[in-house]
Write a protein that holds these residues in place. Structure first.
Motif, mmCIF file in Angstrom:
data_model
loop_
_atom_site.group_PDB
_atom_site.id
_atom_site.type_symbol
_atom_site.label_atom_id
_atom_site.label_comp_id
_atom_site.label_asym_id
_atom_site.label_seq_id
_atom_site.Cartn_x
_atom_site.Cartn_y
_atom_site.Cartn_z
ATOM 1 N N LEU A 235 0.832 -1.197 0.000
ATOM 2 C CA LEU A 235 0.000 0.000 0.000
ATOM 3 C C LEU A 235 0.868 1.248 0.000
ATOM 4 O O LEU A 235 0.417 2.326 -0.366
ATOM 5 N N ALA A 266 -9.269 0.775 -6.990
ATOM 6 C CA ALA A 266 -8.921 1.604 -5.837
ATOM 7 C C ALA A 266 -9.963 1.400 -4.747
ATOM 8 O O ALA A 266 -11.005 0.774 -4.974
ATOM 9 N N VAL A 267 -9.668 1.923 -3.571
ATOM 10 C CA VAL A 267 -10.583 1.795 -2.438
ATOM 11 C C VAL A 267 -10.971 3.192 -1.975
ATOM 12 O O VAL A 267 -10.108 4.038 -1.697
ATOM 13 N N PRO A 269 -11.707 6.121 0.279
ATOM 14 C CA PRO A 269 -11.180 6.333 1.636
ATOM 15 C C PRO A 269 -12.246 6.534 2.708
ATOM 16 O O PRO A 269 -11.931 6.417 3.897
ATOM 17 N N HIS A 272 -14.601 2.606 2.308
ATOM 18 C CA HIS A 272 -13.750 1.441 2.026
ATOM 19 C C HIS A 272 -14.393 0.467 1.029
ATOM 20 O O HIS A 272 -14.219 -0.742 1.134
ATOM 21 N N LEU A 298 -9.530 -2.822 7.564
ATOM 22 C CA LEU A 298 -8.307 -2.029 7.431
ATOM 23 C C LEU A 298 -7.915 -1.409 8.759
ATOM 24 O O LEU A 298 -8.772 -0.911 9.503
ATOM 25 N N GLN A 302 -3.352 1.422 7.438
ATOM 26 C CA GLN A 302 -3.746 1.000 6.096
ATOM 27 C C GLN A 302 -4.734 1.989 5.482
ATOM 28 O O GLN A 302 -4.662 2.283 4.284
ATOM 29 N N GLN A 303 -5.646 2.502 6.300
ATOM 30 C CA GLN A 303 -6.603 3.478 5.803
ATOM 31 C C GLN A 303 -5.894 4.730 5.292
ATOM 32 O O GLN A 303 -6.285 5.316 4.274
ATOM 33 N N ILE A 306 -4.336 3.818 1.947
ATOM 34 C CA ILE A 306 -5.396 3.674 0.950
ATOM 35 C C ILE A 306 -5.844 5.057 0.468
ATOM 36 O O ILE A 306 -6.107 5.266 -0.725
ATOM 37 N N HIS A 309 -3.329 6.395 -1.966
ATOM 38 C CA HIS A 309 -3.485 5.708 -3.254
ATOM 39 C C HIS A 309 -4.665 6.313 -4.020
ATOM 40 O O HIS A 309 -4.602 6.550 -5.225
ATOM 41 N N TRP A 310 -5.780 6.590 -3.289
ATOM 42 C CA TRP A 310 -6.968 7.178 -3.908
ATOM 43 C C TRP A 310 -6.643 8.555 -4.485
ATOM 44 O O TRP A 310 -7.021 8.906 -5.608
#
Length: 315
Positions: A235, A266-267, A269, A272, A298, A302-303, A306, A309-310
């Motif tokens: 991640l 993608a996830v 935020p 989720h 998550l 991790q959140q 993520i 990444h978003w």
């Protein structure tokens, strides 16, 4: 980078360890991961990154994928020739003597009579595991020959009519899906270039084992999956610092991992849930993931990753 109209599709012969002794000592093929050939093979320069690769064993179809890269090298190779005519085409006779027969001049001879020379050749190895689809037995050898642009060709690397191959696979008895292949084709075209991961990830094996202990055989996006098809997805921006961060990974199915890295999956935020990019939304295998909740909880760290990444791929 070639356009979609110029993209190649290749039917390649992978016969493994049971190859009869012929003009050389064979190749270390692993159909689901890589395929090797050299400059002594006709069409050797044609397969390129972004092309479709379809493997068979002369009798049946084995599988299909998209070539992620072709590694070119050089080595000295043993070449075996008939002692009578000097040509390649040596075949092992299972129950007759002498043990070998030349398919060119029909001469027979023992192994000790084979003329062996050595020659420096250019070597090629495709890496194509990222989108591999196991299609073992879905099409016969005769059917595959008919799908080549030159159906009577005897070459190990033959040009394939990919649209006709797609139709044949979709109509095969098992109704298999080529979604991973088609998604990979879509991603190699986007932006006019291909993205390739080339860094060797030290400690990757231990990192994956840690994730398997934590999540068992669960892909965060698709649920229960055979562990052999699961990869450790980072991640974090691994390429930036080379570190395996604690709580910095999830287990993802191989094709899902690739699409996540490219931002096609993608996830969100906030809730989720999974977001599927328009580029691959036409593929049922991935479209069904749109709006679905993850199969794992998550952590706070991790959140945060993520969310980054978003931001990178959605905003």
């Amino acid at each position: 980078m070639r356009t979609d109209a110029q993209r190649g599709a290749w039917l390649m012969l992978a016969v493994g360890d049971d190859r009869p002794r012929r003009s050389n000592d064979g190749y270390d093929d692993s159909p689901a991961a890589h395929y090797s050939w050299d400059s002594s093979v006709p069409n050797h320069q044609l397969p390129q990154a972004g092309d479709v690769i379809v493997l068979w064993d002369k009798k049946v179809l084995l599988g299909a994928s998209v070539i992620e890269e072709v590694v070119v090298g050089e080595e000295e190779k043993a070449l075996h020739r008939c002692p009578h005519c000097g040509k390649a085409g040596i075949k092992l006779r299972k129950s007759e003597t002498p043990a070998y027969r030349c398919s060119k001049c029909t001469g027979t001879f023992e192994e000790s009579e084979v003329v062996t020379t050595r020659k420096v050749v250019t070597t090629y190895r495709s890496h194509h595991d990222i989108a591999w689809v196991d299609l073992t037995g879905e099409l016969t050898g005769d059917r595959l020959r008919g799908l080549c642009t030159l159906p009577k060709s005897q070459l190990s690397i033959r040009q394939l009519d990919y649209p006709r191959f797609q139709e044949a696979v979709r109509a095969a008895p098992g109704r298999p899906s080529l979604s991973p292949v088609e998604a990979a084709l879509a991603t190699t075209l986007e932006g006019g270039h291909t993205t390739a991961v080339v860094r060797v990830r030290r400690g990757q094996g231990a990192f994956r084992r840690l994730l398997l202990e934590r999540y068992d055989d669960t892909c965060a996006f698709t649920g229960r999956t055979p562990h052999s098809a699961l990869e450790a997805a980072h991640l974090t921006s691994f390429a930036a610092d080379g570190q395996h961060h604690d709580q910095g990974g999830l287990l993802l199915r191989r094709d899902v991992h690739r699409l996540f890295d490219l931002g096609h999956l993608a996830v969100h935020p906030q809730d989720h849930t999974i977001d599927v990019s328009e580029t691959i939304r036409d593929y049922p295998e991935y479209h069904r993931l749109q709006g679905k909740e993850l199969h794992v909880e998550l952590t706070e760290r991790q959140q945060a990753w993520i969310a980054k990444h978003w931001t990178m791929h959605r905003t």
